[in-house]
Design a protein around this motif. Sequence first.
Motif, PDB file in Angstrom:
ATOM      1  N   LEU A   3       1.127  -0.747   0.024  1.00  7.12           N
ATOM      2  CA  LEU A   3      -0.504  -0.024  -0.433  1.00  7.12           C
ATOM      3  C   LEU A   3       0.755   1.414  -0.353  1.00  7.12           C
ATOM      4  O   LEU A   3       2.056   1.402   0.609  1.00  7.12           O
ATOM      5  N   ARG A   7      -2.763   5.430   2.156  1.00  5.64           N
ATOM      6  CA  ARG A   7      -3.700   4.156   1.932  1.00  5.64           C
ATOM      7  C   ARG A   7      -3.381   3.538   3.541  1.00  5.64           C
ATOM      8  O   ARG A   7      -4.230   3.461   3.669  1.00  5.64           O
ATOM      9  N   SER A 150       1.407  -3.800   5.472  1.00  5.90           N
ATOM     10  CA  SER A 150       2.035  -2.186   5.246  1.00  5.90           C
ATOM     11  C   SER A 150       3.340  -2.294   5.560  1.00  5.90           C
ATOM     12  O   SER A 150       3.794  -2.798   5.772  1.00  5.90           O
TER      13      SER A 150
END
Length: 151
Positions: A3, A7, A150
């Motif tokens: 990501l 985001r 992430s």
Amino acid sequence: MELTPERALEQTQAWLAEPHRLYRTLAVRGVPGSGKTAFLGELASRIPDAVHVDCRGRSADDIARDLLRAWGVTDAPVSFLSGAQRMRSGGVALLSDVQWAGAFVTSAEAGRICGRVISTLSHFSRAQVQFVVERSQTDHGWPHPNGMTSS
């Protein structure tokens, strides 16, 4: 799934805002230098009441004491379990550099933090607690229940 930082922040804040989730822990994983620690720092600035703890070089017992103190258990409990049961408030804990916990690279402290500390607080606290935990991308010894990653 990789990501963008913005985001990832949006998705993490949305995840934390969901009221009745099955999982109370979100793993933030990525290769060294990918910005995981900076991500948690930015998240801490967006969630003023979050408890942000840098676990680098620290023991699971130290982390547990810090979290209990931050969540209202100011006297020394008889045990960590009794401390978790006496928590008056909960919230969000952002645990940075968990993969570097303990005095040595081969330390088992990361597993103790993710196993004993998070599990005990999640299951035995009367207060609602949520965790966002930084781990290395190659961590295979700890479950990542929701699969969100992430970088």
